[in-house]
Design an enzyme around this catalytic site. Structure first.
Site, PDB file in Angstrom:
ATOM      1  N   LYS A  88      73.294  53.440  41.360  1.00  0.00           N
ATOM      2  CA  LYS A  88      73.349  53.721  42.801  1.00  0.00           C
ATOM      3  C   LYS A  88      74.376  54.806  43.087  1.00  0.00           C
ATOM      4  CE  LYS A  88      72.037  48.978  43.964  1.00  0.00           C
ATOM      5  NZ  LYS A  88      72.476  47.617  44.285  1.00  0.00           N
ATOM      6  N   GLN A 112      77.022  43.608  46.388  1.00  0.00           N
ATOM      7  CA  GLN A 112      76.120  43.425  45.245  1.00  0.00           C
ATOM      8  C   GLN A 112      75.928  41.935  44.955  1.00  0.00           C
ATOM      9  OE1 GLN A 112      74.452  45.894  43.665  1.00  0.00           O
ATOM     10  NE2 GLN A 112      73.446  44.420  42.344  1.00  0.00           N
ATOM     11  N   ASP A 124      71.309  46.754  53.273  1.00  0.00           N
ATOM     12  CA  ASP A 124      70.296  45.938  52.596  1.00  0.00           C
ATOM     13  C   ASP A 124      69.422  45.155  53.581  1.00  0.00           C
ATOM     14  OD1 ASP A 124      70.366  46.053  49.739  1.00  0.00           O
ATOM     15  OD2 ASP A 124      72.300  45.015  49.749  1.00  0.00           O
TER      16      ASP A 124
END
Ligand code: GUN
Length: 282
Positions: free
Chosen positions: A49, A93, A116
């Site tokens: 990422k 994460q 997200d």
């Protein structure tokens, strides 16, 4: 004839466009990643990422916290990022260490920075059929890939395997909004084979190598393999690709299918939040 759904190629096209759009701004989108513990797969995802973010001209950084980090410490880090006007996107994460209340941590993220779409606010909006500030990256990437190949969802029988909050659950909601008839199968589902044989489209995110074999699939099925299983012979999805792919009209490879699309959607979400915050705050 079987057509490969080339996520790697589409992701590159999308990220090339993001790079061009980003260059039009004097400041840069900024992504903050919080990681707790040393999950080997997570460390690889985070590195990928960050690499992509820097290629596109984004700023990004990772806050690495130890496995025994307290929930309060995690929350404190999120509050600081929420307040920082220079940070547009926050990603926690997953998975988090066992002792952490995951949803409490995710819900601390300011919804407009929730890249997200995992906060109760954004996920709740999605479930109710309203637009969230950001759609979860993997489901969004899968739908984009199907759209790119003109695969119509309306009225189609779609079986999604796996009910995680990251993939299966939001994906099933997004497919319903496209008027698909969705079966959300999971580890306790009986007769998975029958559900699959009744499907126009199968999307597998189970994390079980060779779960989908040739006898699970009727001719001309569209197959999307979301899983990345680390096996002694390298990365493998859930699908027995060699034997299943000849029966499919379209199929994703692993790697090079859904994985690159997820990262591309993370970058797209970051840019969209950056633009949105400009319109809200300036
Ligand atoms: N872990 C595995 N996939 C994801 C994802 O899409 N977002 C986050 N935050 N963690 C993950």
């Amino acid at each position: 004839m079987t057509i490969i759904l080339n996520g790697k190629e589409l992701a590159l096209k999308i990220t090339d466009d993001i790079k061009i759009s980003t260059a039009e701004y004097s400041d840069k989108p900024k992504l903050a990643v919080i990681s707790a513990g040393e999950n080997p797969a997570s460390l690889i995802y985070i590195k990928n990422k960050q690499k992509k973010a820097s290629e596109l001209g984004f700023e990004s950084f990772v806050i690495n916290l130890p496995n025994n980090v307290s929930e309060d410490n995690l929350l404190e880090n999120i509050f600081i990022l929420n307040e920082d006007k220079n940070i547009n996107a926050i990603l926690v994460q997953l998975p988090l260490p066992e002792h952490i209340n995951k949803q409490r941590v995710l819900d601390a993220i300011e919804p407009v920075k929730d890249v997200d779409g995992f906060t109760s606010f954004n996920f709740g909006r999605l479930a109710l059929g309203y637009k969230p500030y950001a759609y979860p990256c993997t489901p969004k990437g899968i739908l984009r890939l199907l759209t790119e190949y003109n695969i119509n969802l309306e009225g189609k029988n779609v079986t999604v395997i796996g009910r995680s909050n990251i993939v299966g659950k939001p994906l099933s909601l997004m497919l319903q909004m496209k008027n698909a008839t969705v079966t959300l199968a999971h580890s306790k589902t009986q007769n998975l084979k029958e559900h699959c044989l009744n499907s126009d489209i199968i999307i597998s995110a189970a994390g079980v190598e060779n779960l989908i074999r040739a006898d699970f699939v009727r001719d001309n099925t569209v197959l999307v393999d979301v899983a990345i299983n680390r096996t002694s012979s390298g990365l493998k999805g859930d699908v027995d690709f060699i034997n299943v792919s000849p029966k499919c009209s379209y199929i994703t490879p692993v790697p090079g299918g859904v994985g690159p699309m997820t990262i591309a959607m993370l970058m797209e979400n970051t840019l969209e939040l950056f633009k949105l915050q400009k319109s809200l705050f300036l």
